[in-house]
Write a protein that holds these residues in place. Structure first.
Motif, PDB file in Angstrom:
ATOM      1  N   PRO A 190      43.975  48.370  44.619  1.00 17.88           N
ATOM      2  CA  PRO A 190      44.872  47.780  45.181  1.00 17.88           C
ATOM      3  C   PRO A 190      46.181  47.076  45.626  1.00 17.88           C
ATOM      4  N   ASP A 191      46.310  47.585  46.548  1.00 16.94           N
ATOM      5  CA  ASP A 191      47.592  47.260  47.765  1.00 16.94           C
ATOM      6  C   ASP A 191      46.562  46.077  48.807  1.00 16.94           C
ATOM      7  N   ARG A 192      45.001  46.165  47.581  1.00 13.79           N
ATOM      8  CA  ARG A 192      44.735  44.388  49.038  1.00 13.79           C
ATOM      9  C   ARG A 192      45.042  43.031  48.216  1.00 13.79           C
ATOM     10  N   VAL A 193      46.137  43.982  47.101  1.00 17.94           N
ATOM     11  CA  VAL A 193      45.943  42.395  45.873  1.00 17.94           C
ATOM     12  C   VAL A 193      46.681  41.825  45.876  1.00 17.94           C
ATOM     13  N   SER A 194      47.176  40.734  45.587  1.00 15.71           N
ATOM     14  CA  SER A 194      48.197  40.199  45.169  1.00 15.71           C
ATOM     15  C   SER A 194      49.022  41.118  43.920  1.00 15.71           C
ATOM     16  N   ALA A 195      50.284  40.906  43.238  1.00 16.11           N
ATOM     17  CA  ALA A 195      50.619  41.714  41.683  1.00 16.11           C
ATOM     18  C   ALA A 195      50.170  40.107  40.957  1.00 16.11           C
ATOM     19  N   GLU A 196      50.057  38.863  41.083  1.00 19.53           N
ATOM     20  CA  GLU A 196      48.817  38.052  40.186  1.00 19.53           C
ATOM     21  C   GLU A 196      48.060  38.117  39.538  1.00 19.53           C
ATOM     22  N   ALA A 197      47.288  38.362  40.627  1.00 23.94           N
ATOM     23  CA  ALA A 197      45.929  38.507  40.831  1.00 23.94           C
ATOM     24  C   ALA A 197      45.635  39.819  39.869  1.00 23.94           C
ATOM     25  N   ALA A 198      46.195  41.125  40.198  1.00 19.14           N
ATOM     26  CA  ALA A 198      46.575  42.487  39.602  1.00 19.14           C
ATOM     27  C   ALA A 198      46.627  42.300  37.892  1.00 19.14           C
ATOM     28  N   ALA A 199      47.442  41.147  37.800  1.00 23.73           N
ATOM     29  CA  ALA A 199      47.957  40.956  36.496  1.00 23.73           C
ATOM     30  C   ALA A 199      46.668  41.093  35.196  1.00 23.73           C
ATOM     31  N   LYS A 200      46.065  39.394  36.032  1.00 22.19           N
ATOM     32  CA  LYS A 200      44.778  39.039  35.636  1.00 22.19           C
ATOM     33  C   LYS A 200      43.850  39.574  35.475  1.00 22.19           C
ATOM     34  N   VAL A 201      43.343  40.528  35.939  1.00 20.22           N
ATOM     35  CA  VAL A 201      42.611  41.463  35.679  1.00 20.22           C
ATOM     36  C   VAL A 201      42.409  42.258  34.744  1.00 20.22           C
ATOM     37  N   ARG A 202      44.404  42.918  34.204  1.00 11.70           N
ATOM     38  CA  ARG A 202      44.298  43.767  33.965  1.00 11.70           C
ATOM     39  C   ARG A 202      44.472  43.418  32.464  1.00 11.70           C
ATOM     40  N   ALA A 230      35.762  39.702  36.019  1.00  7.10           N
ATOM     41  CA  ALA A 230      36.031  38.203  37.759  1.00  7.10           C
ATOM     42  C   ALA A 230      36.758  37.049  36.161  1.00  7.10           C
ATOM     43  N   SER A 231      35.014  36.008  36.502  1.00  8.72           N
ATOM     44  CA  SER A 231      35.155  35.228  35.582  1.00  8.72           C
ATOM     45  C   SER A 231      35.889  35.379  34.121  1.00  8.72           C
ATOM     46  N   ALA A 232      36.565  35.891  33.525  1.00  5.77           N
ATOM     47  CA  ALA A 232      37.717  36.125  32.403  1.00  5.77           C
ATOM     48  C   ALA A 232      39.126  35.883  33.195  1.00  5.77           C
ATOM     49  N   ALA A 233      39.017  36.510  34.156  1.00  5.89           N
ATOM     50  CA  ALA A 233      40.370  36.406  35.274  1.00  5.89           C
ATOM     51  C   ALA A 233      40.506  35.175  35.994  1.00  5.89           C
ATOM     52  N   GLY A 234      39.594  34.517  36.285  1.00  7.01           N
ATOM     53  CA  GLY A 234      39.694  33.278  37.234  1.00  7.01           C
ATOM     54  C   GLY A 234      39.866  34.315  38.233  1.00  7.01           C
ATOM     55  N   VAL A 235      38.822  34.846  38.894  1.00  6.05           N
ATOM     56  CA  VAL A 235      39.141  36.038  40.487  1.00  6.05           C
ATOM     57  C   VAL A 235      38.044  35.727  40.393  1.00  6.05           C
ATOM     58  N   SER A 236      37.386  36.652  42.171  1.00  3.66           N
ATOM     59  CA  SER A 236      36.254  37.112  42.529  1.00  3.66           C
ATOM     60  C   SER A 236      36.011  37.885  42.637  1.00  3.66           C
ATOM     61  N   PRO A 237      34.780  38.561  41.998  1.00  2.00           N
ATOM     62  CA  PRO A 237      33.924  39.841  41.932  1.00  2.00           C
ATOM     63  C   PRO A 237      34.980  40.869  42.621  1.00  2.00           C
ATOM     64  N   MET A 238      35.152  40.673  43.977  1.00  3.32           N
ATOM     65  CA  MET A 238      35.838  40.861  45.327  1.00  3.32           C
ATOM     66  C   MET A 238      36.729  41.492  44.725  1.00  3.32           C
ATOM     67  N   THR A 239      38.166  40.622  44.139  1.00  2.63           N
ATOM     68  CA  THR A 239      39.389  40.879  44.073  1.00  2.63           C
ATOM     69  C   THR A 239      39.050  41.197  43.036  1.00  2.63           C
ATOM     70  N   VAL A 240      38.051  41.279  41.981  1.00  2.00           N
ATOM     71  CA  VAL A 240      38.667  42.769  40.341  1.00  2.00           C
ATOM     72  C   VAL A 240      37.893  44.078  41.021  1.00  2.00           C
ATOM     73  N   SER A 241      36.910  44.776  42.520  1.00  2.00           N
ATOM     74  CA  SER A 241      37.008  45.535  43.017  1.00  2.00           C
ATOM     75  C   SER A 241      37.694  46.426  43.268  1.00  2.00           C
ATOM     76  N   TYR A 242      39.096  45.157  43.977  1.00  2.00           N
ATOM     77  CA  TYR A 242      40.053  45.538  45.253  1.00  2.00           C
ATOM     78  C   TYR A 242      40.701  46.375  44.154  1.00  2.00           C
ATOM     79  N   ALA A 243      40.548  45.762  42.981  1.00  4.28           N
ATOM     80  CA  ALA A 243      42.672  45.843  42.132  1.00  4.28           C
ATOM     81  C   ALA A 243      42.285  47.278  40.907  1.00  4.28           C
ATOM     82  N   TYR A 244      41.246  48.460  41.134  1.00  2.00           N
ATOM     83  CA  TYR A 244      40.631  48.941  41.063  1.00  2.00           C
ATOM     84  C   TYR A 244      40.804  50.828  42.302  1.00  2.00           C
TER      85      TYR A 244
END
Length: 349
Positions: free
Chosen positions: A35-47, A18-32
């Motif tokens: 995934p429908d609750r995460v924007s494409a841009e945020a998902a790309a940062k997490v990956r 989350a820190s490396a992607a610049g998003v919240s830990p919850m966003t990282v959790s949702y990305a996995y």
């Protein structure tokens, strides 16, 4: 290739991603997990951050603790593990279980039973959401171990223990039906049988000598065959294992005896196919000299012209899996069988 940074022996955490992607830990959790609750841009940062850090994804054990589910169905086999692949009927049953597991998106865990005191511990430690128990004996202690877990469980073909549901056909009625075909015009009928108990003793018995039968499938089929034969002298040849070689060896021995059978009703197609091999080696005409029936209508039955009893173990496996997973009430399958009459039995006079 991008190398993971930091200590290679330490698993990166979700917070680090989350820190490396610049998003919240919850966003990282949702990305996995959602995934429908995460924007494409945020998902790309997490990956991208996960790849750079070498993060494989959320810890499955932690996820299961949060959800209350492990994500796997256990199948308890009262046999060596290779039995699941060597026995065609067990393989078809497991295919039905795996069909449901695939549809539900969960894993399949095989729990082999060896007869050792560690069996109960192996069941207790199995990381599963429920159990399907392959048919076993009345006195199998593994049933107590399964019940003690408190997890949902279903038994294929019996026995009835601890109130666990049992799914299978009416073996007694089916055996009586095919027994009438097998023993038509016979004088020396014989049943090529499954084991009587977990001792798996190879033996030849007359009807009056057969004592307690602890395997429900063997017991019910034997009762049906006895009902089909109204005369005296029905014998039971008990095979320790269910395979073609055992059926051939026992049948060959019997066909060379002073009172060779003129009709063999086998409790499986494997045993029946072995009997047909023995009959051919002895130069006997089938069905003139020897009538033979099987059970299950396996892939090898039709080419051999084998009269048999058809049931779908794949469907039964699927019913067991759905019941154990609580994904629907299963209708009774006790009538889901029929006779397939081919050329190994005598015609109706």
């Amino acid at each position: 290739m991008t190398r993971p940074v930091g200590n290679p022996k330490r698993r990166p955490t979700l917070r680090q991603v989350a820190s490396a992607a610049g998003v919240s830990p919850m966003t990282v959790s949702y990305a996995y997990s959602q995934p429908d609750r995460v924007s494409a841009e945020a998902a790309a940062k997490v990956r991208a951050a996960a790849e750079q850090l070498g993060y494989p994804g959320p810890n499955p054990a932690a996820r299961s603790l949060r959800s209350g589910r492990v994500g796997s169905l256990g199948v308890v086999l009262g046999e060596r593990l290779s039995y699941a692949f060597d026995d065609p009927q067990a393989a078809r049953f497991l295919a039905g279980v795996s069909d449901v597991c695939a549809a539900e998106g969960i894993g399949l865990t095989l729990v082999p039973i060896t007869g050792a005191p560690t069996d109960a511990q192996r069941v207790a430690q199995a990381a599963v959401d429920g159990f399907v128990v392959w048919t076993t004996s009345d006195d199998d202690p593994v049933l107590d171990a399964v019940a003690a877990t408190g997890l949902p469980a279903v038994i294929h073909a019996g026995p009835h223990r601890h109130g666990m549901p049992v799914i299978g056909i009416d073996d007694r009625a089916a055996a009586e039906a095919i027994g009438r075909v097998a023993f038509r015009a016979a004088r020396r009928p014989l049943v090529l049988s499954f084991p009587l108990d977990r001792g798996r003793t190879r033996q030849l018995l007359t009807g009056d000598e057969v004592g307690e039968v602890r395997f429900p499938v063997t017991r019910d089929r034997w009762a049906g065959f006895r009902a089909a034969w109204t005369g005296p002298g029905l014998r039971m040849a008990v095979c320790p294992v269910n395979n073609v070689n055992e059926g051939e060896a026992f049948a060959r021995e019997l066909l060379q005896s002073a009172e060779p059978p003129d009709a063999i009703a086998a409790m499986s197609d494997e045993l029946a196919l072995g009997a047909l091999i023995a009959a051919a080696a002895a130069g006997l005409r089938v069905p003139g000299d020897l009538a033979v029936t099987g059970w299950d209508d396996s892939a090898a039955a039709a080419p051999a012209g084998l009269t048999t009893l058809a049931q779908s173990l794949r469907d039964q496996g699927a019913r067991c899996a759905r019941t154990a997973l609580g994904s629907g009430t299963e209708p009774s399958a006790r009538d889901d069988w029929h006779l397939v009459v081919r050329t190994t039995t005598r015609p109706d006079p």
